[in-house]
Structures are given as structure tokens and as C-alpha cells.
Design a protein around this motif. Structure first.
Motif, short mmCIF file in Angstrom:
data_model
loop_
_atom_site.label_atom_id
_atom_site.label_comp_id
_atom_site.label_asym_id
_atom_site.label_seq_id
_atom_site.Cartn_x
_atom_site.Cartn_y
_atom_site.Cartn_z
N ALA A 298 -20.15 7.05 34.35
CA ALA A 298 -20.35 6.46 33.03
C ALA A 298 -21.11 7.47 32.18
N PRO B 13 -19.90 7.81 24.40
CA PRO B 13 -18.44 7.71 24.54
C PRO B 13 -17.78 9.08 24.51
N SER C 174 -8.63 8.59 35.17
CA SER C 174 -8.82 7.36 34.40
C SER C 174 -7.91 7.33 33.19
N ASP D 101 -9.76 1.99 31.22
CA ASP D 101 -10.87 2.10 32.18
C ASP D 101 -12.18 2.32 31.41
N ASP D 102 -13.23 1.66 31.85
CA ASP D 102 -14.53 1.84 31.20
C ASP D 102 -15.39 2.83 31.96
N PHE D 103 -14.76 3.76 32.65
CA PHE D 103 -15.44 4.81 33.40
C PHE D 103 -14.54 6.04 33.42
#
Length: 313
Positions: free
Chosen positions: A112, A116, A141, A146-148
Motif C-alpha cells: 500500500a 496514490p 495488480s 485492486d486497492d494494493f
């Protein structure tokens, strides 16, 4: 004799010396991986003077205007004042959110970033560990889904980065270096054309992202994906790919080992000369895939390939 200066230290080098070698010989410890201008691990900023650059197109115009150069592709032909890439200053911090082993020798790493990161499926990102070792890895990803950030690391052999990565746990921090595009991407204008994905080992990582990008865009043409692994255990995304094929009638998945490769290549036929082929993996595997595709009649401009070049510890 030209002189190099870094952080106040100045020394003389032989004319036309490779900049990367000259910096490391002077004790600067500039990381590198491919030495071909692809991985971007050896990025430095020229503050004064200009080296002879064999691959100016490897960096975009904005980076070049800021003085960034790939030291492995540069020769020292005049006095230079250079600033080495500093991950603490020039990079982005990222936290490890997940570490798991989908296969005995494949590490899946999810990060993470502290801010951003805009990227496209199939791009590469430079990862720096806490020991100052940098390596480029393709993103697996899918942006906007995907948030990673996901990476697949081949840990079969010892490596300065992969050995440290084995000990990572959630909460650990890495630094992210330069994001750059390789040859691989998905173009929505390919909508009705057959797609062929050929991956060897963890070369599957960027193709996993690109496959999902194609399906997210409701790709209408047939899609075939072939994954070559050293043995059956190396098909680390077999379950996910099988489930995806069951849900999409136009998707065919083929999982093979080296013993099966000659027969697969010998029987290979193009569905259409409009096929777009995307290849990724070890150079020898990519070269063999590409040779067979050329023999089958695939136009060269319809083959996109990235290779993984690794440095052992």
C-alpha cells in the motif's frame, strides 16, 4: 581526463568510461540489474555536464529535462557532477499489507503506497528494500480495481532482494522508485482480435494484470493463455485462471511444463494473422516463444515482449 563529482567527492576517470561502472568504482554503490536500459535501477541525475547517452529514448522528455539518465547506458566524455537516486528523498514509501506463497518458490507481495500511484497494467516499478537493494518488478495488480500494488517474486534462487523479501511481514516498509512502461499493454482497439498470452514462470505477473484488463474491457475476441512452469507446482495461479476460464467462454488456459513445451510449440497454429501476442518471462523462453510465432506467420509488429533479467546474490 574527465572528472566525476558526487556529493562533494571528486575523482578522475578514463575517457569514455561507463558511468555506472565509474560511479561504483568510486564507492557510490549505484544499484543495477539488467545493464540494458530496461530496469531503470541505475537512475542518476546529472547536475552539471552531459554524458554520451546510448539510449536517450529510454526516459521520457520530462525526466531528461530534469537531468535524469540511466547510468548503465552513459559514457563519461566530459566533467560531470552527478546526484545518485536516493529512495528516501526521491522514492515513495509503501507498507507491506500481505505476504503469501501461492507456490513453494513464488512470493506474492502486496503493498500500500503512502500516496496514490497512477499506473497501467503491465508496467514495471522499482522496489527498494531497507538494505538499499533495488530491483524492478512488473505489476500484477489491476489499476482501478485492486486497492494494493501486487508483485510476484521468483525465489527459487538466492538473490540480494528476494532473500530479504522472504523475511518481510505485514507492516514492514519498502520504498518505491521509478514507474515505467515496458512493451506490454492492452489496447481497447484490439477488442475483436485474438489475444495470445505466453508466460514463463513469474512472467505471468504482468499478463495476469493485462488479462484482467482485457476482460474488464469486455474483450470480444478469443483469448488463449499458456503458462510454462518448471513443474506442476509452479503453476501458481492455476486455480484463479481455471475459474476465470470457466466464467468466460472465450478464454482458454493451458498449463505446461518444459517436457511438454516442444510438442505444444510443434502443434502451434495461429487462430488468425490478426492475433496480438504478449510474451513475458526468462529471455530464453521468450525467444523460443517468439521464434515459433514468427514461423507460424505472426507479423513482428503484433508481438509484444518483456524479459526478466535477474542477478543472483
Amino acid at each position: 581526463m574527465p572528472e566525476l563529482e558526487v556529493a562533494g567527492k571528486r575523482w578522475t576517470v578514463a575517457p569514455a568510461s561507463n558511468l555506472l561502472d565509474a560511479l561504483n568504482a568510486g564507492g557510490c554503490k549505484v544499484p543495477y540489474s539488467c545493464r540494458a536500459g530496461s530496469c531503470h535501477a541505475c537512475l542518476v541525475r546529472c547536475l552539471s555536464g552531459e554524458p554520451a547517452d546510448a539510449r536517450p529514448e529510454a526516459l521520457d522528455s520530462f525526466q531528461r529535462a530534469e537531468g535524469w539518465r540511466l547510468s548503465c547506458q552513459c559514457l563519461v566524455v566530459q566533467d560531470l557532477v552527478v546526484e545518485v537516486f536516493d529512495p528516501a528523498r526521491d522514492g515513495v514509501e509503501a507498507e507491506v499489507v500481505c505476504v503469501d506463497w501461492p507456490a513453494p518458490d513464488v512470493l506474492r507481495l502486496r503493498l500500500a503506497p503512502s500516496r496514490p500511484l497512477r499506473y497501467s497494467a503491465g508496467q514495471h516499478l522499482l522496489l527498494w528494500n531497507d538494505e538499499g537493494v533495488a530491483r524492478p518488478y512488473s505489476l500484477a495488480s489491476l489499476p482501478g480495481f485492486d486497492d494494493f500494488l501486487e508483485f510476484h517474486l521468483d525465489c527459487r534462487k538466492p538473490g540480494l532482494f528476494s532473500d530479504r523479501a522472504r523475511r518481510l511481514v505485514p507492516g514492514n516498509k519498502l520504498r518505491l522508485g521509478e514507474l515505467h512502461g515496458g512493451a506490454l499493454h492492452y489496447d481497447p482497439s484490439w477488442d475483436s482480435r485474438p489475444l495470445l498470452f505466453l508466460a514463463a514462470g513469474t512472467g505471468l505477473a504482468p499478463l495476469w494484470g493485462l488479462l484482467r484488463e482485457a476482460l474488464r474491457n469486455h474483450h470480444q475476441g478469443p483469448i488463449r493463455i499458456i503458462h510454462l512452469a518448471h513443474d506442476a507446482s509452479g503453476h501458481y495461479l492455476a486455480k484463479s485462471l481455471t475459474e476465470m476460464a470457466a466464467a468466460h467462454s472465450g478464454l482458454v488456459v493451458q498449463l505446461i511444463t518444459p517436457a511438454e513445451l516442444p510438442e505444444v510449440l510443434a502443434q502451434f497454429r495461429l487462430v488468425s494473422r490478426q492475433t496480438i501476442a504478449l510474451l513475458c518471462g526468462h529471455p530464453a523462453s521468450v525467444e523460443e516463444f517468439a521464434r515459433r510465432l514468427y514461423l507460424a506467420g505472426l507479423p513482428r509488429n503484433q508481438l509484444l515482449a518483456d524479459t526478466f533479467l535477474t542477478r543472483d546474490a
